[in-house]
Design an enzyme around this catalytic site. Structure first.
Site, PDB file in Angstrom:
ATOM      1  N   LYS A   4       0.827  -1.219   0.000  1.00  0.00           N
ATOM      2  CA  LYS A   4       0.000   0.000   0.000  1.00  0.00           C
ATOM      3  C   LYS A   4       0.856   1.263   0.000  1.00  0.00           C
ATOM      4  CE  LYS A   4      -1.942  -1.177   3.939  1.00  0.00           C
ATOM      5  NZ  LYS A   4      -1.286  -2.477   4.201  1.00  0.00           N
ATOM      6  N   ARG A  27      -9.791   0.157   8.719  1.00  0.00           N
ATOM      7  CA  ARG A  27      -9.304  -1.201   8.953  1.00  0.00           C
ATOM      8  C   ARG A  27     -10.361  -2.079   9.597  1.00  0.00           C
ATOM      9  NH1 ARG A  27      -3.487  -0.010   8.691  1.00  0.00           N
ATOM     10  NH2 ARG A  27      -2.321  -1.910   9.028  1.00  0.00           N
ATOM     11  N   ARG A  30      11.331  -5.560   4.940  1.00  0.00           N
ATOM     12  CA  ARG A  30      11.093  -4.128   4.677  1.00  0.00           C
ATOM     13  C   ARG A  30      12.122  -3.273   5.411  1.00  0.00           C
ATOM     14  NH1 ARG A  30       5.160  -1.941   5.225  1.00  0.00           N
ATOM     15  NH2 ARG A  30       5.182  -3.300   7.044  1.00  0.00           N
ATOM     16  N   ARG A  70      11.272  -1.379  10.956  1.00  0.00           N
ATOM     17  CA  ARG A  70      10.195  -1.043  11.888  1.00  0.00           C
ATOM     18  C   ARG A  70      10.126  -2.061  13.022  1.00  0.00           C
ATOM     19  NH1 ARG A  70       4.936  -0.016   8.218  1.00  0.00           N
ATOM     20  NH2 ARG A  70       4.065  -1.301   9.887  1.00  0.00           N
ATOM     21  N   ARG A 100      -0.614  -9.277  13.347  1.00  0.00           N
ATOM     22  CA  ARG A 100      -1.192  -8.312  12.403  1.00  0.00           C
ATOM     23  C   ARG A 100      -2.015  -9.034  11.339  1.00  0.00           C
ATOM     24  NH1 ARG A 100       4.253  -5.538  10.872  1.00  0.00           N
ATOM     25  NH2 ARG A 100       3.059  -4.319   9.376  1.00  0.00           N
TER      26      ARG A 100
HETATM   27  P1  ADP Z   1       2.190  -1.883   3.173  1.00  0.00           P
HETATM   28  O1  ADP Z   1       2.174  -0.380   3.190  1.00  0.00           O
HETATM   29  O2  ADP Z   1       0.988  -2.467   2.504  1.00  0.00           O
HETATM   30  O3  ADP Z   1       2.428  -2.488   4.517  1.00  0.00           O
HETATM   31  P2  ADP Z   1       4.757  -1.612   1.752  1.00  0.00           P
HETATM   32  O4  ADP Z   1       4.434  -0.769   0.584  1.00  0.00           O
HETATM   33  O5  ADP Z   1       5.511  -0.993   2.854  1.00  0.00           O
HETATM   34  O6  ADP Z   1       3.413  -2.359   2.278  1.00  0.00           O
HETATM   35  O7  ADP Z   1       5.538  -2.910   1.217  1.00  0.00           O
HETATM   36  C1  ADP Z   1       5.960  -3.948   2.103  1.00  0.00           C
HETATM   37  C2  ADP Z   1       7.313  -4.497   1.645  1.00  0.00           C
HETATM   38  O8  ADP Z   1       7.152  -5.200   0.422  1.00  0.00           O
HETATM   39  C3  ADP Z   1       8.330  -3.391   1.376  1.00  0.00           C
HETATM   40  O9  ADP Z   1       9.601  -3.871   1.765  1.00  0.00           O
HETATM   41  C4  ADP Z   1       8.262  -3.184  -0.143  1.00  0.00           C
HETATM   42  O10 ADP Z   1       9.492  -2.733  -0.690  1.00  0.00           O
HETATM   43  C5  ADP Z   1       7.915  -4.585  -0.630  1.00  0.00           C
HETATM   44  N1  ADP Z   1       7.045  -4.579  -1.815  1.00  0.00           N
HETATM   45  C6  ADP Z   1       6.060  -3.688  -2.124  1.00  0.00           C
HETATM   46  N2  ADP Z   1       5.461  -4.015  -3.289  1.00  0.00           N
HETATM   47  C7  ADP Z   1       6.067  -5.165  -3.725  1.00  0.00           C
HETATM   48  C8  ADP Z   1       5.891  -6.002  -4.886  1.00  0.00           C
HETATM   49  N3  ADP Z   1       4.954  -5.727  -5.810  1.00  0.00           N
HETATM   50  N4  ADP Z   1       6.674  -7.081  -4.997  1.00  0.00           N
HETATM   51  C9  ADP Z   1       7.629  -7.364  -4.049  1.00  0.00           C
HETATM   52  N5  ADP Z   1       7.849  -6.617  -2.946  1.00  0.00           N
HETATM   53  C10 ADP Z   1       7.078  -5.519  -2.782  1.00  0.00           C
HETATM   54  P1  ADP Z   2       1.035  -2.016   7.407  1.00  0.00           P
HETATM   55  O1  ADP Z   2       0.921  -1.106   6.224  1.00  0.00           O
HETATM   56  O2  ADP Z   2       2.241  -2.874   7.351  1.00  0.00           O
HETATM   57  O3  ADP Z   2      -0.214  -2.769   7.669  1.00  0.00           O
HETATM   58  P2  ADP Z   2       0.648   0.375   8.989  1.00  0.00           P
HETATM   59  O4  ADP Z   2       1.782   1.306   8.931  1.00  0.00           O
HETATM   60  O5  ADP Z   2      -0.530   0.675   8.159  1.00  0.00           O
HETATM   61  O6  ADP Z   2       1.218  -1.078   8.658  1.00  0.00           O
HETATM   62  O7  ADP Z   2       0.141   0.186  10.480  1.00  0.00           O
HETATM   63  C1  ADP Z   2       1.032  -0.091  11.537  1.00  0.00           C
HETATM   64  C2  ADP Z   2       0.246  -0.208  12.826  1.00  0.00           C
HETATM   65  O8  ADP Z   2      -0.387   1.060  13.116  1.00  0.00           O
HETATM   66  C3  ADP Z   2      -0.903  -1.211  12.824  1.00  0.00           C
HETATM   67  O9  ADP Z   2      -0.462  -2.529  13.113  1.00  0.00           O
HETATM   68  C4  ADP Z   2      -1.812  -0.630  13.917  1.00  0.00           C
HETATM   69  O10 ADP Z   2      -1.306  -0.913  15.214  1.00  0.00           O
HETATM   70  C5  ADP Z   2      -1.675   0.880  13.679  1.00  0.00           C
HETATM   71  N1  ADP Z   2      -2.689   1.355  12.731  1.00  0.00           N
HETATM   72  C6  ADP Z   2      -2.479   1.864  11.494  1.00  0.00           C
HETATM   73  N2  ADP Z   2      -3.637   2.203  10.897  1.00  0.00           N
HETATM   74  C7  ADP Z   2      -4.623   1.900  11.784  1.00  0.00           C
HETATM   75  C8  ADP Z   2      -6.048   1.995  11.755  1.00  0.00           C
HETATM   76  N3  ADP Z   2      -6.722   2.450  10.683  1.00  0.00           N
HETATM   77  N4  ADP Z   2      -6.730   1.580  12.862  1.00  0.00           N
HETATM   78  C9  ADP Z   2      -6.099   1.125  13.949  1.00  0.00           C
HETATM   79  N5  ADP Z   2      -4.769   0.990  14.031  1.00  0.00           N
HETATM   80  C10 ADP Z   2      -4.024   1.364  12.965  1.00  0.00           C
END
Ligand code: ADP
Ligand code: ADP
Ligand code: ZN
Length: 217
Positions: free
Chosen positions: A13, A88, A127, A160, A171
């Site tokens: 995302k 979420r 990541r 992170r 998660r």
């Molecule tokens: P999210 O915001 O949904 O948690 P991220 O954008 O931070 O996800 O991506 C999670 C990890 O996966 C990061 O290390 C990113 O570089 C990697 N990643 C993102 N998109 C892809 C993809 N299409 N294929 C492989 N790895 C990816």
């Molecule tokens: P990822 O993209 O890998 O899922 P985020 O950066 O979106 O991770 O979220 C990290 C953490 O922040 C979540 O595990 C949760 O604890 C908190 N968080 C983020 N967005 C929300 C939300 N919309 N509602 C509740 N908690 C949230």
């Protein structure tokens, strides 16, 4: 455009939101980024969010909804935005509807980046994020040119605190229980589109953009 970018933790995302920000010139609103900034700054909000984030639970709805309401009311959101990681759960989705009603706005599209659970732990554990500019990398799938150094700004990268296998399992189960039901919720409203997130990053971007061009007119 008022966009929702959904998907399980690690689906891509954040990576995709950055590209859509550049393309469509609308701000990314990431609740996760907002919480991490608050934890770092040691604010009241950060104190409320920290323990939940560390264990992989959701931050309480009233806290989360409050910061989103405040953020969406700001002027730079008038021309559209990309919500990343909110809502979420169904409670948050209903609150979002109410907030948008108050602001006289409507969601344009809900984009779900689909990645099977089996791939997500590897994505999150590998990541790496830039301390300075927030750029996201992956040790294997999107490695920086120099190990542990940001291509954009030269700062060091960090991992992170919640990107470990154990927290990721929590998660993912929170996702299954609370967030997955939103797919049905948005399918019923008719705004939902799913993209295959197992493709290379640029291919995912291309597909997202194609969906958005088709809704734009
Ligand atoms: P999210 O915001 O949904 O948690 P991220 O954008 O931070 O996800 O991506 C999670 C990890 O996966 C990061 O290390 C990113 O570089 C990697 N990643 C993102 N998109 C892809 C993809 N299409 N294929 C492989 N790895 C990816
Ligand atoms: P990822 O993209 O890998 O899922 P985020 O950066 O979106 O991770 O979220 C990290 C953490 O922040 C979540 O595990 C949760 O604890 C908190 N968080 C983020 N967005 C929300 C939300 N919309 N509602 C509740 N908690 C949230
Ligand atoms: Zn950087």
């Amino acid at each position: 455009m008022q966009l929702l970018l959904m998907g399980p933790p690690g689906a891509g995302k954040g990576t995709q939101a950055v590209k859509l920000v550049e393309k469509f010139k609308i701000p990314q609103i990431s609740t996760g980024d907002m919480f991490r900034a608050a934890v770092k700054a040691g604010t009241e909000l950060g104190k409320k969010a920290k323990a939940c984030m560390e264990s992989g639970k959701l931050v309480p709805d009233e806290v989360t909804i409050g910061i989103v309401r405040e953020r969406l009311s700001q002027d730079d959101c008038k021309g559209g935005f990309i919500l990343d990681g909110f809502p979420r759960n169904v409670e948050q989705a209903k609150a979002l509807e109410k907030i948008l009603d108050e602001l006289n706005l409507k969601l344009t599209k809900v984009l779900n980046i689909h990645v099977p659970a089996a791939d997500l732990i590897e994505r999150a554990v590998g990541r790496r994020v830039c301390k300075n500019c927030g750029a996201t990398y992956h040790v294997k799938f999107n490695a920086p040119k120099v190990e542990n150094v940001c291509d954009n700004c030269g700062e060091n990268l960090y991992q992170r605190a919640d990107d470990n296998e154990e927290t990721m399992k929590n998660r993912l189960s929170v996702y299954e229980e609370s967030t997955r039901p939103l797919i049905d919720y948005y399918e019923k409203i008719g705004l939902y589109t799913e993209i295959d997130g197992r493709q290379p990053i640029d291919k995912v971007t291309e597909e997202l953009e194609n969906v958005l061009y088709s809704v734009k007119e």
